[in-house]
Design an enzyme around this catalytic site. Structure first.
Site, PDB file in Angstrom:
ATOM      1  N   CYS A 138       0.809  -1.215   0.000  1.00  0.00           N
ATOM      2  CA  CYS A 138       0.000   0.000   0.000  1.00  0.00           C
ATOM      3  C   CYS A 138       0.843   1.267   0.000  1.00  0.00           C
ATOM      4  CB  CYS A 138      -0.950  -0.001   1.200  1.00  0.00           C
ATOM      5  SG  CYS A 138      -0.123  -0.108   2.799  1.00  0.00           S
ATOM      6  N   ASN A 139       2.087   1.166   0.472  1.00  0.00           N
ATOM      7  CA  ASN A 139       2.879   2.404   0.519  1.00  0.00           C
ATOM      8  C   ASN A 139       4.144   2.412  -0.340  1.00  0.00           C
ATOM      9  OD1 ASN A 139       4.844   1.026   2.113  1.00  0.00           O
ATOM     10  ND2 ASN A 139       3.726   1.526   3.979  1.00  0.00           N
TER      11      ASN A 139
ATOM     12  N   SER B 177       9.060   2.466   6.753  1.00  0.00           N
ATOM     13  CA  SER B 177       7.625   2.259   6.596  1.00  0.00           C
ATOM     14  C   SER B 177       6.851   3.552   6.821  1.00  0.00           C
ATOM     15  CB  SER B 177       7.122   1.194   7.573  1.00  0.00           C
ATOM     16  OG  SER B 177       7.694  -0.056   7.287  1.00  0.00           O
TER      17      SER B 177
ATOM     18  N   PHE C  15       6.112  -3.869  10.401  1.00  0.00           N
ATOM     19  CA  PHE C  15       6.928  -4.973   9.896  1.00  0.00           C
ATOM     20  C   PHE C  15       6.208  -5.833   8.847  1.00  0.00           C
ATOM     21  CE2 PHE C  15       9.304  -4.091  13.785  1.00  0.00           C
ATOM     22  CZ  PHE C  15      10.610  -4.206  13.334  1.00  0.00           C
TER      23      PHE C  15
ATOM     24  N   GLN D 226       6.096  -9.528   2.905  1.00  0.00           N
ATOM     25  CA  GLN D 226       6.002  -9.270   1.459  1.00  0.00           C
ATOM     26  C   GLN D 226       7.315  -9.633   0.770  1.00  0.00           C
ATOM     27  OE1 GLN D 226       3.567  -7.932  -0.511  1.00  0.00           O
ATOM     28  NE2 GLN D 226       2.012  -7.307   0.963  1.00  0.00           N
TER      29      GLN D 226
END
Length: 419
Positions: free
Chosen positions: A58-59, A113, A119, A124
């Protein structure tokens, strides 16, 4: 940090974009679903790329891999997303060699992040590594690096408090709901999408809100039922989405769709509705904000939440960096060994050629030539010589590159046997 073979020289790169410079809309342009990731790996193989991993969260969206030029990796990304090279250049980062290695350590440790200490990215990276390994696109360098990053991540989790409190998008979303919705225990909450973020959000909802009115909807109903079964929650069909939205006080959208799945036409109710869009690309059309009873929060908004917990986590950064420095130093030491290993191997082969030639000569000269003893003695001498050179190359006080070139020159070794 370069990889050499007989036809080309490739370098290790990290290319990508993240929340730091790219907003949710731009990140959505470069988002990769599972099919796109698989297709990208196949194209990489066809292009002759020998090792690569791809992540899209998502980021951030990132590619780590070996290439002659970073454009090869950028091209693969743009061909499998809606993004263009021009867009990429405006918001992207490109790291090479040791900088690329350091970047992966920062990302995998949660220091890079969107919510400090999150974490979820490490899982991923693990999944991406497994996918690349299945396609034989995972060399020894990348395997060692991923394992080192995982090691650093585990140590940071256990040896620091950087992951205490709201350390993920899923927890931050629940924290936001609890801070902004009165009597949250009695409200109707609808979770649309039961992928990883959806599952984690569901777990946090049950744990922290004590709410018994949580309904799950997923395009694939059995996936929603798997999650609901763990918490004794209600599951409805995708066909009932509009009806359930209009009965809800809170709607959490965490689907993996490439286009919006919720817009204002679905909302007929006039009662207050809080919508949290945890998806990249955005899965809630901004036109919902035209409705006076609707509040829309995106995950980028959640990352701005600062509280006492965040300040405590920031205080753990120096310790986390120290751990990374230690593990990264071990990786770099291994890499230095990898640099001269092919030369030592080539030297051993050259000495073995000398041995074979000399034994053949002595065999013809001497009667009663002891083949077994001669073989044993000469092999021991070769091992001692190669060990001596290896210890020499490991000495930090000695310039490794100069020594390697001298060894190659003296023994006339193949110049292309270096990593």
């Amino acid at each position: 940090m370069e990889y050499m073979n007989t036809t080309k020289t490739t370098y290790f790169y990290a290319i990508g974009l993240s929340y730091k410079k790219a907003d949710a809309e731009i990140r959505g342009h470069f988002s990769l679903d599972e099919n796109a990731k698989a297709n990208l790996l196949l194209q990489a193989k066809e292009a002759g790329i020998e090792s690569i991993i791809v992540t899209s969260t998502c980021n951030r969206t990132e590619i780590y891999g070996f290439a002659e030029h970073p454009y090869q990796l950028i091209k693969l990304l743009c061909e499998n997303t809606k993004g263009t090279v021009e867009e990429f250049q405006k918001v992207a980062y490109i790291y090479k060699g040791k900088e690329a290695v350091s970047h992966m350590f920062r990302v995998g440790s949660g220091l890079d992040s969107q919510i400090l200490g999150d974490f979820e990215i490490i899982s991923q990276l693990k999944t991406s590594a497994r996918n690349s390994k299945k396609e034989n696109l995972f060399n020894a360098f990348l395997e060692r690096l991923i394992n080192a990053v995982i090691q650093a991540s585990k140590r940071i989790k256990t040896e620091t408090n950087i992951s205490s409190g709201a350390t993920s998008v899923s927890f931050a979303s629940v924290q936001y709901i609890m801070s902004n919705i009165e009597n949250v225990t009695d409200k109707n909450i609808l979770l649309f999408g039961t992928g990883k973020i959806g599952r984690n959000t569901c777990e946090n909802l049950v744990k922290h809100t004590k709410n018994k009115h949580i309904t799950l909807i997923n395009r694939t109903k059995n996936k929603a039922e798997e999650v609901a079964g763990k918490f004794n929650l209600l599951v409805k069909d995708y066909a009932n989405l509009q009806e359930e939205i209009n009965q809800s006080d809170v709607l959490i959208v965490a689907t993996g769709a490439q286009n919006p799945t919720v817009d204002k036409q679905l909302i007929q109710s006039k009662k207050p509705l809080l919508i949290l869009d945890l998806s990249i690309p955005r899965n809630v059309n901004v036109n919902v904000t035209e409705l006076s009873n609707v509040s829309l929060i995106h995950l980028d908004d959640l990352s701005q939440i600062t509280d006492e917990t965040l300040e405590k986590r920031k205080a753990q950064i120096p310790l986390a960096k120290q751990i990374i420095q230690e593990v990264e130093a071990e990786f770099n030491a291994w890499l230095e060994t990898r640099k001269f290993a092919p030369t030592i191997k080539a030297l051993k082969l050259k000495l073995n050629d000398f041995k074979i030639a000399e034994l053949d000569t002595q065999r013809k000269k001497l009667s009663g030539f002891n083949e077994e003893q001669a073989e044993l003695i000469s092999n021991n001498i070769i091992q001692k010589i190669t060990n001596h050179f290896a210890h020499h190359l490991k000495d930090d006080a000695i310039p490794t590159d100069e020594s390697l070139e001298l060894i190659k020159k003296v023994f006339q070794l193949d110049a292309n046997t270096t990593i």
